[in-house]
Design an enzyme around this catalytic site. Sequence first.
Site, short mmCIF file in Angstrom:
data_model
loop_
_atom_site.label_atom_id
_atom_site.label_comp_id
_atom_site.label_asym_id
_atom_site.label_seq_id
_atom_site.Cartn_x
_atom_site.Cartn_y
_atom_site.Cartn_z
N MET A 42 0.76 -1.07 0.13
CA MET A 42 0.11 -0.01 -0.01
C MET A 42 1.06 1.19 -0.03
O MET A 42 0.57 2.23 0.09
CB MET A 42 -0.87 -0.18 1.12
CG MET A 42 -1.89 -1.28 0.81
SD MET A 42 -3.27 -0.82 2.00
CE MET A 42 -2.63 -0.80 3.90
N HIS A 46 9.09 1.12 3.47
CA HIS A 46 10.07 0.94 4.69
C HIS A 46 11.02 -0.14 4.35
O HIS A 46 10.63 -1.05 3.53
CB HIS A 46 9.22 1.23 6.04
CG HIS A 46 8.23 -0.04 6.22
ND1 HIS A 46 8.41 -1.46 6.24
CD2 HIS A 46 6.77 0.17 6.00
CE1 HIS A 46 7.28 -1.66 6.36
NE2 HIS A 46 6.39 -0.90 6.28
N GLY A 48 10.71 -3.00 5.67
CA GLY A 48 9.97 -4.46 5.71
C GLY A 48 9.79 -4.48 4.25
O GLY A 48 9.97 -5.83 3.76
N HIS A 49 9.04 -3.61 3.36
CA HIS A 49 8.78 -3.71 2.09
C HIS A 49 10.18 -4.12 1.35
O HIS A 49 10.13 -4.63 0.55
CB HIS A 49 8.21 -2.26 1.34
CG HIS A 49 6.84 -2.08 2.38
ND1 HIS A 49 6.65 -0.91 2.80
CD2 HIS A 49 5.67 -2.69 2.13
CE1 HIS A 49 5.50 -0.82 3.29
NE2 HIS A 49 4.92 -1.95 2.84
N LYS A 165 4.73 -10.72 9.01
CA LYS A 165 4.20 -9.85 10.22
C LYS A 165 2.79 -9.65 10.06
O LYS A 165 1.95 -9.86 11.04
CB LYS A 165 4.56 -8.19 9.69
CG LYS A 165 4.22 -7.37 10.95
CD LYS A 165 4.70 -5.82 10.88
CE LYS A 165 3.93 -5.05 9.95
NZ LYS A 165 2.45 -4.66 10.41
N ASP A 166 2.23 -9.87 8.59
CA ASP A 166 0.61 -9.83 8.48
C ASP A 166 0.40 -11.38 8.38
O ASP A 166 -0.10 -11.65 7.23
CB ASP A 166 0.26 -8.95 7.41
CG ASP A 166 0.68 -7.49 7.70
OD1 ASP A 166 -0.16 -6.81 7.92
OD2 ASP A 166 1.86 -7.16 7.27
N SER A 201 6.17 -0.51 10.22
CA SER A 201 4.86 -0.44 9.56
C SER A 201 4.93 0.80 9.12
O SER A 201 5.23 2.04 9.46
CB SER A 201 4.14 -0.78 10.77
OG SER A 201 2.60 -0.37 10.39
N SER A 202 3.93 0.96 8.06
CA SER A 202 3.95 2.35 7.48
C SER A 202 3.01 3.14 8.69
O SER A 202 3.34 4.47 8.48
CB SER A 202 2.84 2.30 6.14
OG SER A 202 3.41 1.38 5.30
P1 AMP Z 1 1.38 -3.09 3.35
O1 AMP Z 1 2.01 -2.11 2.64
O2 AMP Z 1 1.25 -2.62 5.00
O3 AMP Z 1 0.17 -3.51 2.93
O4 AMP Z 1 2.58 -4.42 3.34
C1 AMP Z 1 2.95 -4.78 2.27
C2 AMP Z 1 3.74 -5.92 2.36
O5 AMP Z 1 4.78 -5.78 3.24
C3 AMP Z 1 2.88 -7.19 3.33
O6 AMP Z 1 3.16 -8.34 2.74
C4 AMP Z 1 3.49 -6.86 4.51
O7 AMP Z 1 3.25 -8.39 5.44
C5 AMP Z 1 4.80 -6.63 4.19
N1 AMP Z 1 5.49 -5.92 5.50
C6 AMP Z 1 5.06 -5.04 6.17
N2 AMP Z 1 5.77 -4.69 7.37
C7 AMP Z 1 6.61 -5.49 7.28
C8 AMP Z 1 7.96 -5.87 8.00
N3 AMP Z 1 7.87 -5.04 9.37
N4 AMP Z 1 8.60 -7.01 7.86
C9 AMP Z 1 8.23 -7.59 6.58
N5 AMP Z 1 7.29 -7.40 6.04
C10 AMP Z 1 6.39 -6.38 6.10
#
Ligand code: AMP
Length: 297
Positions: A42, A46, A48-49, A165-166, A201-202
């Site tokens: 989304m 960061h 994690g991404h 994480k999710d 996390s975002s």
């Molecule tokens: P999001 O943008 O929050 O929807 O996350 C996109 C992807 O990044 C999802 O598969 C999340 O699980 C992964 N993600 C988010 N935060 C982390 C993190 N701290 N470590 C690893 N993967 C992450």
Amino acid sequence: MVYLYVCYPNLRYHMTSLIKSIQDIKNVIAKSEKSLALVPTMGSLHAGHISLIKAAKNECKTTIVYIFVNPLQFGPAEDFKEYPRDLAGDLKICEENNVDFIFAPEISEIYPDIEDIKNNPIKPPPELTNSLCGKTRQNHFSGVATVVKRFLDIIEPDFIYFGEKDLQQLHVIKWLVKEFNLSVNVKSCPTIRETTGLAYSSRNKYLTPEEKTIAASLYKALKLAKGNTRSGIFPVNKSILESLIFLSHFSQIKVEYVEARDKANLAKVPDDAKHGFYYLIAAKIGKVRLIDNIEVV
Ligand code: AMP
């Protein structure tokens, strides 16, 4: 170009193309080398991404990051409007990490008839979605399944990357791929944390510095539960209680749940379980809702 790269290895030299339309992404995919990796996000990228992008780059020839704040997965009282958006920053991060394409379509491109899709979303099975985050975020996982299926149909990647994480989301995606018999390989990547243990996390952007320090207690609570279980001091439910007592010392933390769930299917685990499961947590720090988990191996 070679000279520049040798002398200035940090110099950005890879252009990431930003693509907005389904037709354009299909056109570039047709000309791209396989295998093809898709990293769903989304945005507001960061570390994690970036770990997902690095895994994709390692394993595949072409990497597409999609950036789409999916209205279907937000409840009416949730933060869809306020969700952080930073396309310029995301483009820079993708260029630095040699991503080939960012696909960032408008909502109308993905959902030409959003009312129709809202009335007919993909519905993962209740045993996957009725508990943990699904208890308070009704329709969240059907929104996630619906959007990921839409992007999978458009892009048809060989590999798709998700973060552990999710964890509940990861199980929903694995169900989705099986249910629709999709020929994509789901890859999961470990949670990336700040030095304090706080998972990237975002939504961390919304925490004040004090809240950010306090938020690191979520992971401490998970580690405490894991330690208490693995050492045999307490069974599962007492380990959870000890972690809840620890968290109760922080008035800013409102715990939604701390639960133990089976690694294979997220089912509840017996009180005497010692390994093969996860402790999962969801909590609000001020207005910011965070989730995290730890595997008990
Ligand atoms: P999001 O943008 O929050 O929807 O996350 C996109 C992807 O990044 C999802 O598969 C999340 O699980 C992964 N993600 C988010 N935060 C982390 C993190 N701290 N470590 C690893 N993967 C992450």
